[in-house]
Design a protein around this motif. Sequence first.
Motif, short mmCIF file in Angstrom:
data_model
loop_
_atom_site.label_atom_id
_atom_site.label_comp_id
_atom_site.label_asym_id
_atom_site.label_seq_id
_atom_site.Cartn_x
_atom_site.Cartn_y
_atom_site.Cartn_z
N TYR A 1 41.23 50.01 56.85
CA TYR A 1 39.96 49.68 57.52
C TYR A 1 38.79 49.77 56.53
CZ TYR A 1 42.40 49.54 61.94
OH TYR A 1 43.26 49.18 62.96
N ALA A 2 38.88 50.70 55.57
CA ALA A 2 37.82 50.80 54.57
C ALA A 2 37.75 49.51 53.76
CB ALA A 2 38.08 52.00 53.65
N ILE A 3 38.93 49.01 53.36
CA ILE A 3 38.98 47.78 52.57
C ILE A 3 38.48 46.59 53.40
CG2 ILE A 3 40.55 46.15 51.44
CD1 ILE A 3 42.30 48.64 50.68
N ALA A 4 38.86 46.57 54.68
CA ALA A 4 38.43 45.47 55.55
C ALA A 4 36.91 45.44 55.66
CB ALA A 4 39.07 45.61 56.93
N ALA A 5 36.30 46.62 55.82
CA ALA A 5 34.83 46.67 55.91
C ALA A 5 34.21 46.26 54.57
CB ALA A 5 34.38 48.08 56.31
N GLY A 6 34.88 46.61 53.47
CA GLY A 6 34.40 46.20 52.15
C GLY A 6 34.45 44.68 52.00
N ALA A 7 35.50 44.07 52.52
CA ALA A 7 35.66 42.62 52.37
C ALA A 7 34.74 41.86 53.33
CB ALA A 7 37.12 42.23 52.62
N GLU B 1 33.80 51.03 42.48
CA GLU B 1 33.67 50.16 41.30
C GLU B 1 33.46 48.71 41.72
OE1 GLU B 1 36.76 52.57 38.62
OE2 GLU B 1 36.68 50.43 38.10
N ALA B 2 34.06 48.34 42.85
CA ALA B 2 33.93 46.95 43.33
C ALA B 2 32.55 46.71 43.96
CB ALA B 2 35.03 46.65 44.34
N GLY B 3 31.84 47.80 44.30
CA GLY B 3 30.51 47.64 44.90
C GLY B 3 30.47 47.97 46.38
N ARG C 1 26.91 42.04 52.35
CA ARG C 1 27.69 40.89 51.87
C ARG C 1 26.90 39.91 51.03
NH1 ARG C 1 32.56 37.67 54.79
NH2 ARG C 1 32.92 36.87 52.71
N THR C 2 25.58 40.12 50.92
CA THR C 2 24.81 39.20 50.07
C THR C 2 25.08 39.49 48.59
OG1 THR C 2 22.91 40.65 50.15
CG2 THR C 2 22.96 38.87 51.76
N GLN C 3 25.60 40.67 48.29
CA GLN C 3 25.93 41.02 46.89
C GLN C 3 27.39 40.69 46.63
OE1 GLN C 3 23.65 42.84 44.83
NE2 GLN C 3 22.17 42.49 46.50
N ARG C 4 27.67 40.03 45.53
CA ARG C 4 29.06 39.71 45.18
C ARG C 4 29.81 40.99 44.76
NH1 ARG C 4 31.24 34.80 42.83
NH2 ARG C 4 33.42 35.26 43.22
N LEU C 5 31.08 41.11 45.10
CA LEU C 5 31.90 42.25 44.66
C LEU C 5 32.19 42.12 43.17
CD1 LEU C 5 34.51 42.29 47.57
CD2 LEU C 5 32.85 44.11 47.08
N GLN C 6 32.49 43.25 42.53
CA GLN C 6 32.85 43.26 41.11
C GLN C 6 34.36 43.38 40.95
OE1 GLN C 6 30.59 42.67 38.64
NE2 GLN C 6 29.46 42.23 40.54
#
Length: 423
Positions: free
Chosen positions: A241-247, A271-273, A289-294
């Motif tokens: 769920y943490a990754i899903a919210a990150g995506a 590290e991914a933001g 989500r306006t910032q691109r992930l690293q």
Amino acid sequence: MDRIVITGGAPLNGTIPIFGAKNSALKLQAAALLSSEPLVLENMPDLADSRFMAQLLASLGVEIAWIKEARTLRMQAAEISSTIAPYDLVRKMRATFNVLGPLLARAGHATVSLPGGCAIGARPVDLHLKAFEAMGADIHIEQGYVKAAALRGLKGADIEFPFVSVGATEHTMLAAVLAHGDTVLRNVAREPEIVDLADCLNMMGARVEGAGTDEIRIQGVTSLAGGKHAVVADRIEAGTYAIAAGAAGGNVLLQGARFEHLGALIKVLREAGVEVDAESRGLRIKRDRTQRLQPVDFTTEPFPGFPTDLQAQAMALLCFADGESRIRETIFENRFMHAPELARLGAQIAVHGNEAVVTGVERLVGAPVMATDLRASVSLVVAGLAAEGETTVNRVYHLDRGFEGLEAKFRACGARIERQKEE
Ligand code: UD1
């Protein structure tokens, strides 16, 4: 077969309760065989796998009462009525193999089919069997069955595992608690589920020390009592769920998630933001989500390293990063089956042996995809939630093995996700 249909693009906002860990619950269920008194598990996940394990235990003579509203499972093995775990009940799920050790320890013999499970690699059980042999058991493999006997009981032993195995560590613990004398297990797994199993066994009267380190010492006892134990929170569910919210972006509280169980993932997310903060009630995940992930490189390893069970989901996240991420899988040899499915959404992933290079793209676009194993399936859900348009995940029975209430939990946070039943 059911499928899950997702219309992607909606951020996730809200609270998601994290349930008990599947991988812990299954071994705790096997522990019920060790005592004639009732073992009560609280915070029990209601999953296809845990129901399946209960069915196998019932066939061995364990009385089962599942109080679903209270998320509680009561098991009592007053007597063991059968020591045979047949192929039909073991082939579907590898963890059912864990009844062998407790049956051997309590009844002195057992016949258990060699296991099946997710198609993520060869997954032998040689370490389990060598450990039982070291404890004095006679082991033969005949027609797909392991026949094990230790008619005068198991003996404590000094066992050094050649490499770290979660299953072999837990399974040996489950037998050694009732062995005559002391057992030392070296180079063992340190996963939180191992600590949870040791806590439960000790609550039942076992003497297990060192769980969570690379050496476990067990003083055998002649019998175990029953009692009550709450299953540890599922770090793989929480991590997913943490990754899903990150995506997908948004702001989510993962209620009950434990920071100390997710260190390697949290490092990758940050590290991914993706913002991750520990709060008294759990973990807070935020991403704009306006910032691109690293891009981030990571390697799967035994705990406290990055868990292989979160590799597929993290790959889905890094598909959106601004650059190239390298993922090395060191636990299972065949665990990139999600890569070609993610590619159907427009992901750019090149797999060379045990390394995947993910070249991030600005957007993924929904498509029909096929779930291949438990964690791979949920990575497709994660990708679908963050993609544009409609993604249909087919063959979702894998998901039901490990994620209770997945669609409802996502929907409560604003996701557009539903299950379509098929005749
Ligand atoms: C458990 C988890 C699984 C997770 C894995 C690694 C459960 C029900 N499943 O699986 O979700 O992905 O830990 O964290 O808890 N091996 C051998 N011989 C053996 C035992 C293992 O060669 O006798 C190999 C396996 O094929 C694999 C590696 O050792 O390559 C690690 O496997 P192991 O840690 O045992 O995983 P499981 O307990 O099967």
